[in-house]
Design an enzyme around this catalytic site. Structure first.
Site, short mmCIF file in Angstrom:
data_model
loop_
_atom_site.label_atom_id
_atom_site.label_comp_id
_atom_site.label_asym_id
_atom_site.label_seq_id
_atom_site.Cartn_x
_atom_site.Cartn_y
_atom_site.Cartn_z
N ASP A 51 0.83 -1.20 0.00
CA ASP A 51 0.00 0.00 0.00
C ASP A 51 0.87 1.25 0.00
OD1 ASP A 51 0.92 -0.14 2.61
OD2 ASP A 51 -1.05 -0.20 3.55
N SER A 52 2.19 1.06 0.06
CA SER A 52 3.13 2.16 -0.16
C SER A 52 2.99 2.74 -1.56
CB SER A 52 4.57 1.69 0.05
OG SER A 52 4.82 0.48 -0.66
N ASP A 90 -0.90 -6.12 0.00
CA ASP A 90 -1.43 -5.47 1.19
C ASP A 90 -2.94 -5.30 1.11
OD1 ASP A 90 0.68 -5.01 2.97
OD2 ASP A 90 1.32 -3.20 1.92
N GLU A 122 -1.85 -5.71 8.53
CA GLU A 122 -1.15 -5.07 9.64
C GLU A 122 -1.88 -5.27 10.95
OE1 GLU A 122 -0.36 -0.94 8.96
OE2 GLU A 122 0.67 -1.28 7.05
N GLU A 189 8.66 -4.24 11.09
CA GLU A 189 9.14 -2.95 10.57
C GLU A 189 9.62 -2.05 11.69
OE1 GLU A 189 7.79 0.76 7.66
OE2 GLU A 189 6.48 -0.99 7.88
#
Length: 271
Positions: A51-52, A90, A122, A189
């Site tokens: 999703d970056s 994602d 996440e 992360e």
């Protein structure tokens, strides 16, 4: 070089065997057909359709604005390019956090419409119901703990996570919960290297780090950062392997010059 470079296709089984054999796992983000084809040909083990894309492809400040439709578009483009790599996608913000049925529906859309191999999600205990529901439908899930960019407004900072004992213990517990729920791997992360090492040694499944030190089972970077396309992002954990920003800028300036000077195209470059 990967000892699994010649396998027909990387799978969750092979990723587990890589951890068991002590072979590090290589992972990079990809968002389009052309770059995914290069990474796959290079022998990359995992391509993350992150999703970056909200940041590096669309220019948003955070990952929050990207939609499920956007992610499906990018993921389908990546999958069409690959022959060997494992592709994970994602689940974007708002598609799984509050409703496990919606989480499953989102994951199914990704799998059916992109032919990707898994989804990434996440969070830990808070989203465990969604993780279990997705896995129960036969969809592989990669977890993500530590700095979780979709929660940036909650954290208020991109600083290193889990530096305090309570948060570190929660992260360890969440990693075990995700493993026990059936996740095949977890991304950690921006956490202390010692904690990442502890996690990697305390669970059976592969642990992929980004800013989590060297004592994990693999590494992931954002392609724009690794290739130096993004010149402004300079975290401590990043190693740039190229400076494409300057290379592309120079090539563009040379092209502009040749067009303005009426040097391009020349006689050999026309029909």
């Amino acid at each position: 070089m990967s000892t699994h470079k010649e396998v027909k296709r990387i799978t969750t089984h092979i990723l587990q065997k890589m951890k068991d054999d002590g072979e590090k796992i290589s992972m990079i983000t990809a968002y389009d057909y052309s770059m995914a084809r290069i990474f796959d040909d290079a022998g990359m083990d995992i391509l993350l359709v992150g999703d970056s894309a909200a940041n590096v492809m669309a220019g948003f400040e955070t990952t929050l604005p990207i939609t499920l439709d956007n992610m499906i578009y990018h993921a389908a483009s990546v999958v069409r390019a690959i022959k060997r790599a494992f592709v994970t996608v994602d689940l974007p913000f708002g598609t799984y956090q509050g409703n496990s049925k919606e989480a499953l529906a989102s994951a199914i859309r990704i799998m059916k419409e992109t032919s990707a191999h898994s989804v990434k999600i996440e969070g830990g205990e808070e989203i465990l119901e969604s993780v279990k529901r997705i896995i129960s439908a036969g969809v592989p899930v990669m977890g993500h703990l530590g700095l979780t960019p979709q929660s940036i407004n909650k954290f208020g900072t991109y600083a290193v996570r889990a530096t305090e004992d309570a948060e570190a213990q929660k992260l360890l517990n969440d990693a075990r919960l995700l493993q026990d729920a059936g996740c095949f791997a977890i991304v950690l992360e921006k956490i202390p290297a010692a904690l990442a090492k502890q996690v990697a040694e305390s669970v059976r499944i592969p642990i992929i780090g980004i800013g989590a030190g060297k004592h994990v089972d693999g590494q992931v970077l954002v392609m724009h950062d690794m290739l130096g396309i993004n010149k402004d992002f300079k975290p401590r954990f990043l190693r740039r392997y190229l400076n494409l920003y300057e290379e592309i800028k120079k090539a563009s300036q040379a092209y502009i010059h040749d067009v303005k000077a009426k040097d391009f195209p020349n006689d050999n470059e026309q029909y």
